[in-house]
Design a protein around this motif. Structure first.
Motif, mmCIF file in Angstrom:
data_model
loop_
_atom_site.group_PDB
_atom_site.id
_atom_site.type_symbol
_atom_site.label_atom_id
_atom_site.label_comp_id
_atom_site.label_asym_id
_atom_site.label_seq_id
_atom_site.Cartn_x
_atom_site.Cartn_y
_atom_site.Cartn_z
ATOM 1 N N VAL A 59 -3.751 5.057 12.956
ATOM 2 C CA VAL A 59 -4.215 4.292 11.705
ATOM 3 C C VAL A 59 -2.763 3.465 11.186
ATOM 4 O O VAL A 59 -2.876 2.248 10.857
ATOM 5 C CB VAL A 59 -4.864 4.943 10.530
ATOM 6 N N VAL A 60 -1.764 4.368 10.823
ATOM 7 C CA VAL A 60 -0.656 3.698 10.241
ATOM 8 C C VAL A 60 0.088 2.753 11.247
ATOM 9 O O VAL A 60 0.531 1.477 10.867
ATOM 10 C CB VAL A 60 0.602 4.582 9.910
ATOM 11 N N VAL B 61 -1.735 -0.849 11.273
ATOM 12 C CA VAL B 61 -1.489 -1.938 10.087
ATOM 13 C C VAL B 61 -0.495 -2.887 10.652
ATOM 14 O O VAL B 61 -0.452 -3.808 10.380
ATOM 15 C CB VAL B 61 -0.690 -1.091 8.995
ATOM 16 N N SER C 294 -14.257 3.100 9.364
ATOM 17 C CA SER C 294 -12.997 2.674 10.082
ATOM 18 C C SER C 294 -11.921 3.876 10.385
ATOM 19 O O SER C 294 -11.344 3.550 11.261
ATOM 20 C CB SER C 294 -12.351 1.339 9.064
ATOM 21 N N LEU D 109 3.178 -1.253 4.185
ATOM 22 C CA LEU D 109 2.651 0.235 3.711
ATOM 23 C C LEU D 109 3.698 0.977 3.806
ATOM 24 O O LEU D 109 4.415 1.144 4.680
ATOM 25 C CB LEU D 109 1.607 0.551 4.998
ATOM 26 N N VAL E 261 5.360 -1.564 8.180
ATOM 27 C CA VAL E 261 5.191 -0.063 7.595
ATOM 28 C C VAL E 261 6.615 0.588 7.521
ATOM 29 O O VAL E 261 7.369 0.339 8.231
ATOM 30 C CB VAL E 261 4.504 0.714 8.991
ATOM 31 N N GLY F 68 0.840 -1.150 0.058
ATOM 32 C CA GLY F 68 0.104 -0.056 -0.040
ATOM 33 C C GLY F 68 1.070 1.192 0.217
ATOM 34 O O GLY F 68 2.012 1.175 0.467
ATOM 35 N N GLY G 229 -5.882 -4.162 2.046
ATOM 36 C CA GLY G 229 -5.259 -5.007 3.084
ATOM 37 C C GLY G 229 -3.973 -5.178 3.009
ATOM 38 O O GLY G 229 -3.556 -6.482 2.682
ATOM 39 N N VAL H 29 -5.398 7.667 2.957
ATOM 40 C CA VAL H 29 -4.789 6.523 3.715
ATOM 41 C C VAL H 29 -6.000 5.536 3.353
ATOM 42 O O VAL H 29 -5.576 4.159 3.437
ATOM 43 C CB VAL H 29 -4.845 6.890 5.211
ATOM 44 N N LEU I 253 -5.179 1.462 2.227
ATOM 45 C CA LEU I 253 -5.577 0.321 2.903
ATOM 46 C C LEU I 253 -6.732 -0.588 2.602
ATOM 47 O O LEU I 253 -6.793 -1.691 3.011
ATOM 48 C CB LEU I 253 -5.942 0.916 4.418
ATOM 49 N N LEU J 108 -14.738 2.059 4.969
ATOM 50 C CA LEU J 108 -13.553 2.801 5.115
ATOM 51 C C LEU J 108 -13.732 4.012 5.739
ATOM 52 O O LEU J 108 -12.965 4.309 6.520
ATOM 53 C CB LEU J 108 -12.828 2.891 3.764
#
Length: 508
Positions: free
Chosen positions: A449-450, A453, A393, A429, A460, A343, A425, A418, A422, A390
């Motif tokens: 949020v980051v 993941v 979320s 990232l 990430v 991502g 999935g 973002v 995402l 999304l």
């Protein structure tokens, strides 16, 4: 009885400058004084107020309070273009020359002479004389697009001086120069200093400040915190002034982000082997494991952004390989990167991240269009359903999936970017400056949020020079001029990380 000769007036004297943008205080009573023939460094972290001060002293904006004077005379009136051109100029990191025009045409743009007919031979002759006078070895007939970065900078400096300006602002002038180009630039600047030309020098590379400048002013959080003679200022004190971190105490990740969950024994989710991009970054071996957030910290010329874009398939590496979960990713292919489970949050949401005329739903689901209907079709109902999940979320504040993305606030626009990253999935990232241009509350939400993941087993990579972005990282690699110069474990100090990013102790 002889009288001492009075000291010449400063090339620039700005005092008590205040500037607000709405409720944001961008400058809080700052100043800057530059002597004739001096190279004076203006340094500070992103958001410190440097760019705002430059816009004021070059006539692009007006201060709410304070005064600006050049050579003892008040600044030209707002809108007095000729007055400003003959007083001060700024050579930006991105060239302001017109690529399709020749050097001669760029030098004399909008002042070719009286009448409608242009004497091209005379114009080129005048350009050659002007360039020679400042020691610039460039053919006036060459188109600007065919010049090197270094040559374009010299042409812009020569153009500014031809108006009579004796103060030049250099904004990150070495960002795209190699070591030899930097030394040639410095040699030319010193020659101009001896002729009385003054420079305000803005750079993220502190070793350049010590090599070129005699004085330095530091801004931090919209305030002027230090002005000193460079020779008398140790590097560690300069870094401390920039960060406010005087004791070197570790600044740890906020407790709400949770402990690092990466295991040193786990197989990497994302790996690079001898990955390199000619002219951008040297061969690099990375291994990012499940649950790990890796930071790549560096300024514009460090190569960090190029690494992030290469990982996401936006650039094709010169050498090396990228694997996700052990499977090699085809180089320079965004679709292959997506298919492999990468991502991507781009650096500039306006230029790379959003389609302004489209809805929130359309923007958020761009990477999953193949899942929104049979045989390549996209069903609007399924698009809206997917987008609602999304939106919920990521807590995107919108009236609904159909709202134009351009109607959202900056923070919510970034959340849409973002969301798109995402949507598939991703197993890995890549986030390049993920909180740029958003407010504090949105920053915290985006970084959470980051982090999520990684906490869910992904890998990430955050590419940023913003310390708050890097605080959620388990490990940070500092880059300088295309290579890793330091590796910081969780618990790094602001002062040490900034020193590494700014190249303290490094030489080009």
């Amino acid at each position: 009885m002889s009288h001492p000769t009075p000291a010449p007036a400063p090339a620039l004297h700005a005092e008590g400058i205040v500037k607000r943008f709405g409720r944001t205080l961008a400058l809080d009573g700052v100043g800057l004084t530059v002597a004739p023939g001096e190279s004076h460094a203006l340094v500070g972290r992103n958001g410190a107020g440097k760019s705002t001060l430059v816009s004021i002293v070059t006539g692009l904006s007006r201060p709410d309070a304070g005064s600006v004077a050049f050579a003892g005379r008040p600044a030209p009136a707002p809108g007095d273009r000729a007055g400003w051109q003959s007083t001060v100029a700024c050579v930006h990191q991105k060239s302001m020359t017109v690529p399709e025009l020749t050097v001669a045409e760029n030098l004399f743009l909008n002042r070719f002479g009286p009448g409608r007919l242009i004497g091209w031979r005379r114009l080129r002759q005048r350009a050659g004389e002007l360039l020679a006078g400042y020691g610039v070895d460039v053919d006036p007939r060459t188109r600007a697009q065919d010049l090197t970065v270094e040559q374009r900078q010299f042409v812009e400096i020569a153009r500014a001086l031809s108006f009579g300006a004796r103060l030049i602002v250099l904004d990150e002038p070495t960002a795209r120069l190699d070591a030899r180009g930097i030394q040639r630039l410095f040699t030319r600047l010193r020659e101009l200093q001896r002729q009385g030309v003054a420079f305000v020098y803005i750079s993220h590379h502190l070793q350049e400040v010590y090599e070129l400048c005699t004085a330095v002013t530091v801004y931090r959080d919209a305030r002027q915190v230090l002005t000193a003679t460079v020779a008398a200022l140790p590097e560690n004190e300069l870094v401390a002034a920039m960060t406010g971190d005087t004791g070197g105490a570790a600044r740890r990740r906020p407790a709400t982000s949770g402990p690092a969950s990466a295991s040193a024994s786990a197989e990497p989710v994302l790996r690079t082997e001898r990955l390199a991009l000619r002219g951008a970054f040297a061969p690099l071996d990375l291994a990012v494991r499940p649950g790990e957030v890796l930071g790549l910290a560096g300024a514009a010329a460090s190569g960090s952004t190029a690494i992030g874009e290469t990982l996401a398939g936006m650039r094709r590496a010169s050498t090396g390989r990228i694997t996700v979960g052990g499977t090699e990713v085809r180089p320079g292919s965004v679709p292959d990167a997506l298919k492999a489970g990468i991502g991507y949050i781009p650096e500039d949401r306006h230029r790379q991240g959003l389609i302004p005329g489209r809805s929130v739903a359309e923007n958020a689901t761009l990477t999953v269009a193949d899942r929104l209907g049979p045989l390549g079709t996209v069903r609007p109902a399924r698009t809206r359903e997917f987008a609602r999940a999304l939106i919920s979320s990521l807590d995107i504040r919108t009236s609904g999936p159909g709202q134009p993305v351009s109607d959202l606030s900056g923070g919510n626009q970034q959340k849409v970017v973002v969301a798109r990253a995402l949507a598939r999935g991703p197993r890995a990232l890549i986030a390049i400056r993920p909180t740029a241009g958003v407010d504090v509350r949105s920053k915290d939400a985006l970084l959470a949020v980051v982090r999520r993941v990684a906490d869910e087993g992904g890998a990430v990579v955050i590419v940023s020079d913003e310390l708050d972005d890097l605080r959620v990282c388990d490990r940070v690699l500092a880059l300088f001029h295309g290579r890793v110069v330091a590796d910081f474990a969780h618990g790094w100090s602001d002062r040490d990380l900034v020193a590494a990013m700014e190249g303290v102790g490094e030489r080009p």
